[in-house]
Enzyme design. Structure first.
Site, PDB file in Angstrom:
ATOM      1  N   CYS A  30       0.846  -1.188   0.000  1.00 52.53           N
ATOM      2  CA  CYS A  30       0.000   0.000   0.000  1.00 52.53           C
ATOM      3  C   CYS A  30       0.889   1.247   0.000  1.00 52.53           C
ATOM      4  CB  CYS A  30      -0.875   0.015   1.244  1.00 52.53           C
ATOM      5  SG  CYS A  30      -1.806  -1.499   1.450  1.00 52.53           S
ATOM      6  N   ASN A  80       0.083  -0.167   6.139  1.00 53.84           N
ATOM      7  CA  ASN A  80       0.670  -0.958   5.064  1.00 53.84           C
ATOM      8  C   ASN A  80       1.295  -2.176   5.722  1.00 53.84           C
ATOM      9  OD1 ASN A  80       2.046  -1.983   2.848  1.00 53.84           O
ATOM     10  ND2 ASN A  80       3.743  -0.514   3.022  1.00 53.84           N
ATOM     11  N   GLY A  81       1.018  -3.371   5.194  1.00 50.73           N
ATOM     12  CA  GLY A  81       1.606  -4.587   5.753  1.00 50.73           C
ATOM     13  C   GLY A  81       0.528  -5.555   6.199  1.00 50.73           C
ATOM     14  N   LYS A 123       6.472 -10.643 -18.664  1.00 48.01           N
ATOM     15  CA  LYS A 123       5.877  -9.358 -19.040  1.00 48.01           C
ATOM     16  C   LYS A 123       4.514  -9.566 -19.699  1.00 48.01           C
ATOM     17  CE  LYS A 123       8.684  -6.384 -17.511  1.00 48.01           C
ATOM     18  NZ  LYS A 123       9.087  -7.324 -16.470  1.00 48.01           N
ATOM     19  N   HIS A 134      12.213 -32.140 -24.608  1.00 52.03           N
ATOM     20  CA  HIS A 134      11.945 -32.928 -23.393  1.00 52.03           C
ATOM     21  C   HIS A 134      10.522 -32.713 -22.896  1.00 52.03           C
ATOM     22  CE1 HIS A 134      16.144 -34.073 -23.202  1.00 52.03           C
ATOM     23  NE2 HIS A 134      16.449 -32.799 -23.441  1.00 52.03           N
ATOM     24  N   LYS A 136       3.352  -2.501  -7.442  1.00 52.09           N
ATOM     25  CA  LYS A 136       4.750  -2.284  -7.822  1.00 52.09           C
ATOM     26  C   LYS A 136       5.706  -2.823  -6.766  1.00 52.09           C
ATOM     27  CE  LYS A 136       8.075  -0.500 -10.239  1.00 52.09           C
ATOM     28  NZ  LYS A 136       8.449  -1.314 -11.409  1.00 52.09           N
TER      29      LYS A 136
HETATM   30  O1  M6R Z   1      11.214  -4.164  -6.451  1.00 53.47           O
HETATM   31  P1  M6R Z   1      11.757  -5.498  -6.849  1.00 53.47           P
HETATM   32  O2  M6R Z   1      12.762  -5.383  -7.958  1.00 53.47           O
HETATM   33  O3  M6R Z   1      12.313  -6.269  -5.691  1.00 53.47           O
HETATM   34  O4  M6R Z   1      10.527  -6.304  -7.412  1.00 53.47           O
HETATM   35  C1  M6R Z   1      10.666  -7.654  -7.767  1.00 53.47           C
HETATM   36  C2  M6R Z   1       9.454  -8.142  -8.524  1.00 53.47           C
HETATM   37  O5  M6R Z   1       8.298  -8.003  -7.749  1.00 53.47           O
HETATM   38  C3  M6R Z   1       9.267  -7.384  -9.844  1.00 53.47           C
HETATM   39  O6  M6R Z   1      10.382  -7.478 -10.664  1.00 53.47           O
HETATM   40  C4  M6R Z   1       8.026  -7.936 -10.605  1.00 53.47           C
HETATM   41  O7  M6R Z   1       8.287  -9.240 -11.020  1.00 53.47           O
HETATM   42  C5  M6R Z   1       7.685  -7.018 -11.776  1.00 53.47           C
HETATM   43  N1  M6R Z   1       6.293  -6.666 -11.724  1.00 53.47           N
HETATM   44  C6  M6R Z   1       7.970  -7.623 -13.103  1.00 53.47           C
HETATM   45  O8  M6R Z   1       7.686  -6.757 -14.145  1.00 53.47           O
END
Ligand code: M6R
Length: 616
Positions: free
Chosen positions: A2, A102-103, A489, A508, A611
């Site tokens: 959050c 948050n958490g 992606k 395989h 994110k």
């Molecule tokens: O902030 P971070 O680099 O630790 O995040 C790791 C993953 O959560 C992040 O790379 C996620 O896989 C992305 N949404 C991929 O595009």
């Protein structure tokens, strides 16, 4: 996950909080809310399920009382679905106190039962409301918001950042952090709190890190930080390296499109000042000086998602150059695999946000096990670097879109720089070999710019694939992590089935998936590669072509061998094998963006994701 923002000062708290939430939306976007303390002394809250825009439109249509103290929240649901009732803030002390969280509060169930038993009532299914009710009760007894917070955090288990305001304490916001992130923004006659600096960078670039298990009280002209026991603690102020405009779209249709366009700069800036006279020049690797680096006999790279694919590429490079065995582990698996750790083990964590809880917990675990820790991170002031012996910051700039793009190429660049530094320190590469590889790396930004131009037709390609239900990605050696990244992606943005495979693995099992019309992206190694990988991958293409696959090859410019067998070829400039992934991944980023766009999806905020994954 959050996003949290708090404000005290002379300006309109509604405007400051909504501005902060707009920048924090990438942390969670299934509901949003505000609590503001009006100059009439009344606390008002407003909250809605759905994107922040719904809240903003509501506040525009029916303004909230405005005052100079407030807190705001953008949510990624954990306990309780994304509904108006579960949105934050939550109230305590008969509606006089508001709290955001948050958490995850792991022991919320027994605490809630205890509160129900004494007649408290709840309006949401969240763990957070339990904290609101507890702080409200503690404030009623003590009349001191900071003390009330201190009493409550002592009872909570899990990971949390909490912010509270109370209508009897105008001009005061109290925050607490345990594992989850919280940063202070220092203004002139005003102060801010945020889950990251994006919350307040529009107003100030002066930030202060809050350590784990600390409580902060901000007022317009003071900031007090103590530990959970109430003892004052020293804090460190730093200057945020980017300004608000860096995290704005600047005319692009989406943050993701803008961030892909910044991939050349991300590599360039990560190299900036770190290559001197043909050698790697890290100004300061903290606890990882040359004698420590010489003593290392094993490296484990830990990360999640895209960062883990960068880690896989780091393994190839570090093993090739420094001749130290490297493992790559997903952070959440690493911790529970009973790994063998000692002071000769170097654990490299890779994280854009520096807050990914799985990685943070794995870093702490490795530290407790006696390993050395190096963080590769894009976010200054975040938690993971603070838990590490040294940090190499990637200078990709703020990454806002949920899908990681420019941070990925910056992470690879930082890992490669470290690999070359390690090889120089350990003498496994000559100075001339290090210099040659650095020259390759320094040529990448210009080549990336070429790839962006050459990828202009991908939008059309994606357009006719908008109805496709499955896409496969194949690569070998360094092309394998690129294939995994292309598939990830596509899953996260376009919501279609996508798998990345090591091309050698095809026979395989996965080749059974090939049927007429199946779209397969193939990352083709350079025909100049001294290993025999190129002809092998061309054979793989023929095998799937024979079974009706539609092949899109990402191949070196001028690779004539691939032309007869591929339906489409996306050319990339010439680069040494280890450096090709920095180029071949970009068309895949663009393809995912374009396919999701063709499907009418939100590329910056894909469903169910956030994110920064700050829960385990
Ligand atoms: O902030 P971070 O680099 O630790 O995040 C790791 C993953 O959560 C992040 O790379 C996620 O896989 C992305 N949404 C991929 O595009």
């Amino acid at each position: 996950m959050c996003g949290i923002v708090g404000y005290v000062g002379p300006n309109s708290s509604v405007a400051v909080l909504l501005g902060g939430l707009s920048r924090l939306q990438y942390r969670g976007y299934d509901s949003a809310g505000l609590a503001v303390l009006g100059s009439d002394g009344v606390l008002e809250t407003r909250k809605h399920a759905g994107k922040l825009k719904i809240l903003i439109d509501d506040v525009d249509a029916s303004p909230l009382v405005d005052g100079q103290t407030g807190i705001g929240h953008t949510r990624w649901a954990t306990h309780g679905g994304p509904t108006d009732g579960n949105a934050h803030p939550h109230l305590g002390d008969d509606g006089k106190l508001a709290l955001i969280h948050n958490g995850i509060i792991e022991n919320f169930a027994p605490l809630k039962q205890e509160l129900l038993d004494v007649g408290e009532t709840f309006t949401s299914e969240t763990d957070s409301e339990v904290a609101a009710v507890l702080v409200g009760r503690a404030f009623r007894e003590t009349g001191d918001l900071t003390l009330a917070m201190r009493q409550v955090v002592a009872r909570l288990e899990g990971a949390f950042t909490l912010l509270v305001v109370h209508q009897d304490r105008p001009g005061e916001v109290v925050g607490a952090r345990h594992i989850s992130p919280l940063v202070i923004g220092l203004g002139d006659g005003e102060n801010f709190l945020g889950s990251d600096v994006a919350a307040f960078v529009e107003h100030t670039r002066r930030a202060v890190e809050i350590g784990d298990d600390q409580i902060v009280t901000i007022r317009p002209d003071s900031v007090e930080v103590t530990d959970f026991a109430g003892a004052p603690v020293d804090t460190r102020e730093y200057e945020v390296a980017w300004d608000a405009s860096a995290s704005e779209k600047g005319g692009w249709s989406s943050f993701m499109r803008k961030e892909i366009s910044e991939e050349p700069d991300a590599v360039y800036n990560t190299l900036l000042g770190r290559v001197l006279d043909g050698a790697v020049a890290f100004p300061d690797l903290g606890g990882l000086d040359d004698s420590v680096l010489k003593s290392i006999d094993r490296i484990v790279i830990i990360a999640c998602g895209t960062a883990a694919y960068a880690g896989m590429l780091g393994k190839y490079a570090i093993e090739a150059w420094a001749r130290v065995p490297v493992e790559v582990a997903l952070s959440h698996e690493f911790r529970y695999s009973d790994p063998i750790l000692n002071e000769r083990t170097l654990v490299i964590s890779v994280s854009q946000s520096g807050e990914t809880m799985d990685t943070l917990m794995a870093v702490k675990f490795a530290k407790e096990g006696g390993a050395r820790g190096l963080s590769i991170c894009n976010t200054m002031g975040s938690s993971i670097p603070r838990e590490s012996d040294a940090v190499i910051y990637t200078h990709a700039g703020p990454e806002v879109a949920v899908a990681s793009t420019k941070a990925f190429v910056a992470q690879i660049t930082a890992l490669y720089l470290f690999g070359l530094h390690l090889a120089a320190v350990r003498g496994s590469l000559s100075a001339a070999e290090v210099s040659e590889n650095l020259t390759e790396l320094q040529a990448i930004p210009a080549k990336l710019a070429e790839v962006l131009v050459a990828s202009a037709g991908i939008g059309e390609l994606a357009g006719w694939m908008a109805d496709t239900r499955s896409v496969l990605f194949l690569g070998r050696h360094v092309g394998f992590p690129v294939a995994l990244e292309g598939a990830l992606k596509l899953k996260e943005l376009a919501y279609i089935h996508a798998e990345g495979f090591a091309a050698g693995e095809l026979k395989h099992g996965p080749i059974a998936l090939i049927e007429p019309g199946q779209i397969v992206f193939v990352i083709v190694p350079s025909p100049r590669d001294p290993s025999s990988l190129h002809p092998k991958v061309v054979s793989n293409i023929q095998e799937i072509r024979a079974r009706g696959a539609r092949v899109i090859a990402i191949a070196e410019k001028g690779d004539a061998a691939v032309l007869p067998f591929a339906d489409e070829v996306i050319p990339i400039p010439l680069a040494a094998p280890l450096f090709e992934p920095l180029l071949s991944v970009v068309p895949l980023h663009i393809f995912a963006l374009e396919l999701a766009t063709a499907k009418g999806l939100d590329v910056d905020q894909p469903r169910n994701l956030a994110k920064s994954v700050t829960v385990e």
